[in-house]
Write a protein that holds these residues in place. Structure first.
Motif, PDB file in Angstrom:
ATOM      1  N   ASN A  54     -29.133 -31.438 -17.069  1.00 46.55           N
ATOM      2  CA  ASN A  54     -28.264 -32.123 -18.042  1.00 46.55           C
ATOM      3  C   ASN A  54     -28.700 -31.874 -19.494  1.00 46.55           C
ATOM      4  N   ARG A  55     -29.540 -30.868 -19.679  1.00 47.14           N
ATOM      5  CA  ARG A  55     -30.034 -30.489 -21.004  1.00 47.14           C
ATOM      6  C   ARG A  55     -30.751 -31.635 -21.716  1.00 47.14           C
ATOM      7  N   LEU A  56     -31.407 -32.490 -20.944  1.00 50.78           N
ATOM      8  CA  LEU A  56     -32.105 -33.612 -21.562  1.00 50.78           C
ATOM      9  C   LEU A  56     -33.430 -33.166 -22.187  1.00 50.78           C
ATOM     10  N   ASN A  57     -33.963 -32.012 -21.710  1.00 52.35           N
ATOM     11  CA  ASN A  57     -35.191 -31.497 -22.348  1.00 52.35           C
ATOM     12  C   ASN A  57     -34.947 -31.161 -23.811  1.00 52.35           C
ATOM     13  N   ASP A  58     -33.677 -30.869 -24.148  1.00 56.55           N
ATOM     14  CA  ASP A  58     -33.346 -30.537 -25.543  1.00 56.55           C
ATOM     15  C   ASP A  58     -33.672 -31.688 -26.492  1.00 56.55           C
ATOM     16  N   CYS A  59     -33.785 -32.895 -25.937  1.00 54.07           N
ATOM     17  CA  CYS A  59     -34.065 -34.064 -26.781  1.00 54.07           C
ATOM     18  C   CYS A  59     -35.500 -34.054 -27.306  1.00 54.07           C
ATOM     19  N   PHE A  60     -36.378 -33.216 -26.700  1.00 51.59           N
ATOM     20  CA  PHE A  60     -37.767 -33.166 -27.170  1.00 51.59           C
ATOM     21  C   PHE A  60     -37.908 -32.028 -28.176  1.00 51.59           C
ATOM     22  N   PRO A  61     -38.310 -32.359 -29.413  1.00 49.78           N
ATOM     23  CA  PRO A  61     -38.486 -31.294 -30.407  1.00 49.78           C
ATOM     24  C   PRO A  61     -39.545 -30.306 -29.895  1.00 49.78           C
ATOM     25  N   GLY A  62     -39.301 -29.029 -30.115  1.00 49.56           N
ATOM     26  CA  GLY A  62     -40.273 -28.019 -29.701  1.00 49.56           C
ATOM     27  C   GLY A  62     -40.101 -27.573 -28.259  1.00 49.56           C
ATOM     28  N   CYS A  63     -39.012 -28.039 -27.624  1.00 50.18           N
ATOM     29  CA  CYS A  63     -38.785 -27.676 -26.224  1.00 50.18           C
ATOM     30  C   CYS A  63     -37.747 -26.555 -26.141  1.00 50.18           C
ATOM     31  N   THR A  64     -38.077 -25.472 -25.439  1.00 50.93           N
ATOM     32  CA  THR A  64     -37.096 -24.387 -25.282  1.00 50.93           C
ATOM     33  C   THR A  64     -36.891 -24.081 -23.802  1.00 50.93           C
ATOM     34  N   THR A  65     -35.643 -23.821 -23.448  1.00 55.19           N
ATOM     35  CA  THR A  65     -35.297 -23.469 -22.072  1.00 55.19           C
ATOM     36  C   THR A  65     -34.811 -22.026 -22.078  1.00 55.19           C
ATOM     37  N   THR A  66     -35.372 -21.198 -21.195  1.00 61.77           N
ATOM     38  CA  THR A  66     -34.986 -19.788 -21.129  1.00 61.77           C
ATOM     39  C   THR A  66     -34.448 -19.479 -19.729  1.00 61.77           C
ATOM     40  N   GLY A  67     -33.872 -18.278 -19.587  1.00 58.92           N
ATOM     41  CA  GLY A  67     -33.296 -17.891 -18.300  1.00 58.92           C
ATOM     42  C   GLY A  67     -31.849 -18.326 -18.228  1.00 58.92           C
ATOM     43  N   GLU A  68     -31.279 -18.238 -17.042  1.00 61.23           N
ATOM     44  CA  GLU A  68     -29.856 -18.537 -16.922  1.00 61.23           C
ATOM     45  C   GLU A  68     -29.602 -19.731 -16.016  1.00 61.23           C
ATOM     46  N   VAL A  69     -28.834 -20.705 -16.544  1.00 58.24           N
ATOM     47  CA  VAL A  69     -28.388 -21.853 -15.746  1.00 58.24           C
ATOM     48  C   VAL A  69     -26.875 -21.747 -15.634  1.00 58.24           C
ATOM     49  N   GLN A  70     -26.386 -21.761 -14.400  1.00 57.56           N
ATOM     50  CA  GLN A  70     -24.936 -21.708 -14.178  1.00 57.56           C
ATOM     51  C   GLN A  70     -24.481 -22.993 -13.497  1.00 57.56           C
ATOM     52  N   LEU A  71     -23.389 -23.541 -13.995  1.00 53.54           N
ATOM     53  CA  LEU A  71     -22.751 -24.690 -13.348  1.00 53.54           C
ATOM     54  C   LEU A  71     -21.423 -24.194 -12.771  1.00 53.54           C
ATOM     55  N   HIS A  72     -21.266 -24.342 -11.474  1.00 50.09           N
ATOM     56  CA  HIS A  72     -20.057 -23.835 -10.812  1.00 50.09           C
ATOM     57  C   HIS A  72     -19.000 -24.930 -10.805  1.00 50.09           C
ATOM     58  N   ARG A  73     -17.890 -24.673 -11.482  1.00 48.13           N
ATOM     59  CA  ARG A  73     -16.798 -25.640 -11.519  1.00 48.13           C
ATOM     60  C   ARG A  73     -15.618 -25.068 -10.753  1.00 48.13           C
ATOM     61  N   ASP A  74     -14.591 -25.900 -10.517  1.00 46.69           N
ATOM     62  CA  ASP A  74     -13.451 -25.444  -9.711  1.00 46.69           C
ATOM     63  C   ASP A  74     -12.814 -24.187 -10.297  1.00 46.69           C
ATOM     64  N   HIS A  75     -12.756 -24.133 -11.633  1.00 47.68           N
ATOM     65  CA  HIS A  75     -12.076 -23.011 -12.266  1.00 47.68           C
ATOM     66  C   HIS A  75     -13.029 -21.882 -12.664  1.00 47.68           C
ATOM     67  N   GLY A  76     -14.271 -21.947 -12.230  1.00 45.86           N
ATOM     68  CA  GLY A  76     -15.197 -20.848 -12.527  1.00 45.86           C
ATOM     69  C   GLY A  76     -16.551 -21.341 -13.003  1.00 45.86           C
ATOM     70  N   VAL A  77     -17.381 -20.384 -13.369  1.00 49.48           N
ATOM     71  CA  VAL A  77     -18.761 -20.705 -13.748  1.00 49.48           C
ATOM     72  C   VAL A  77     -18.863 -20.957 -15.249  1.00 49.48           C
ATOM     73  N   VAL A  78     -19.604 -22.000 -15.634  1.00 45.65           N
ATOM     74  CA  VAL A  78     -19.913 -22.186 -17.052  1.00 45.65           C
ATOM     75  C   VAL A  78     -21.431 -22.206 -17.221  1.00 45.65           C
ATOM     76  N   ARG A  79     -21.897 -21.760 -18.385  1.00 46.47           N
ATOM     77  CA  ARG A  79     -23.331 -21.764 -18.678  1.00 46.47           C
ATOM     78  C   ARG A  79     -23.614 -22.839 -19.734  1.00 46.47           C
ATOM     79  N   PRO A  80     -24.186 -23.967 -19.288  1.00 51.19           N
ATOM     80  CA  PRO A  80     -24.407 -25.084 -20.218  1.00 51.19           C
ATOM     81  C   PRO A  80     -25.248 -24.697 -21.422  1.00 51.19           C
ATOM     82  N   TYR A  81     -26.195 -23.763 -21.254  1.00 54.31           N
ATOM     83  CA  TYR A  81     -27.076 -23.414 -22.369  1.00 54.31           C
ATOM     84  C   TYR A  81     -26.447 -22.386 -23.306  1.00 54.31           C
TER      85      TYR A  81
END
Ligand SMILES: Nc1ncnc2c1ncn2[C@@H]1O[C@H](COP(=O)(O)OP(=O)(O)O)[C@@H](O)[C@H]1O
Ligand SMILES: [Mg+2]
Length: 255
Positions: A54-81
């Motif tokens: 849920n991208r809650l790590n973004d709430c911590f300053p100095g926190c970075t998320t790398t790589g690929e996160v895909q959320l599969h929805r009915d109409h296709g894939v979205v990348r939250p990041y």
């Protein structure tokens, strides 16, 4: 057998906090309408993994998320990041229940109605309906129906945790993240939450952090074991029981 489809796919995901790598090289899938358990010692990165979804790590300053996160929805894939889904929508779809119940300092009813009305613009009458529905689903309705205007902080710990679950369910999430939802509760209240989660299994995608191997073996379709920020094993409980007890013994040694 029903075909398994992923809700989330993680490819080579890492999380670093001020240069310190907390999670690395995570490749995994969270399957729709299945119960996935995340296990591992304290400090292994379980909570950080939940916060990836849920991208809650973004709430911590100095926190970075790398790589690929895909959320599969009915109409296709979205990348939250990659900003392909607005953050409020992501947080609604990916509901989270924390280790310690975080009820709002207001009435039982408003704990559910207020976020629906103010954050999601639901009209008050519909929000009231949604609240009673969610309280029933969280098996709290019979205990609170006569005191919906009482301050939520007067509820017991187990009741507060069920209220937090009801508040999340009222948002109609696609997935429920539960971070050690029973660890702050006494045995009886913890059992109540476990039984409640069993009733939600199959209807929701559940991602549960738990230290209870018994509970995991009863409820999990899939178990991810983290060790020092990496996926150590990713198994079905049947596989755990089947492999001549060795993995089970390892897991037992962990707790
Ligand atoms: N906000 C934070 N600030 C500093 N360190 C953190 C923070 N969140 C997590 N960590 C560190 O990241 C590691 C993993 O933490 P966490 O995901 O909470 O593990 P777990 O939930 O498995 O106990 C730990 O070493 C912890 O100290
Ligand atoms: Mg944790």
């Amino acid at each position: 057998m029903e075909k398994l489809t992923p809700l989330f796919t993680l490819r080579d995901v890492g999380v670093a906090l001020n240069g310190k790598q907390i999670l690395s090289a995570l490749d995994l899938e969270i399957m729709k309408n299945r119960a996935t358990f995340v296990m591992g010692r304290s400090g292994a990165g379980k909570t950080t993994l939940l916060r990836v979804f849920n991208r809650l790590n973004d709430c911590f300053p100095g926190c970075t998320t790398t790589g690929e996160v895909q959320l599969h929805r009915d109409h296709g894939v979205v990348r939250p990041y990659s900003g392909e889904i607005p953050l409020p929508e992501l947080r609604r779809l990916v509901g989270m229940v924390f280790q310690h119940p975080n009820v709002l300092p207001m009435s039982i009813r408003n704990n559910i109605v207020m976020p629906l009305a103010t954050v999601h613009g639901v009209n008050r009458a519909d929000a009231m309906d949604a609240a009673s529905q969610a309280l029933k689903e969280a098996q709290l309705w019979d205990e609170v129906r006569d005191r919906l205007d009482t301050d939520a902080r007067t509820l017991s710990g187990g009741q507060q945790q069920r209220l937090c679950l009801a508040r999340t369910l009222a948002m109609k999430p696609s997935v429920l993240l539960l971070d050690e939802p029973t660890s702050s509760l006494d045995h009886k209240a913890a059992k109540g939450i476990e039984e409640l989660l069993e009733t939600l299994k199959g209807r929701y995608t559940l991602v549960v952090v738990s230290h209870s191997l018994d509970f995991a073996l009863r409820l999990a379709d899939d178990i991810i074991v983290l060790r020092e920020g990496q996926t150590y094993r990713h198994l079905l409980p049947q596989a755990i029981k089947g492999e001549s007890g060795t993995i089970l013994a390892e897991l037992e040694a962990m707790y």
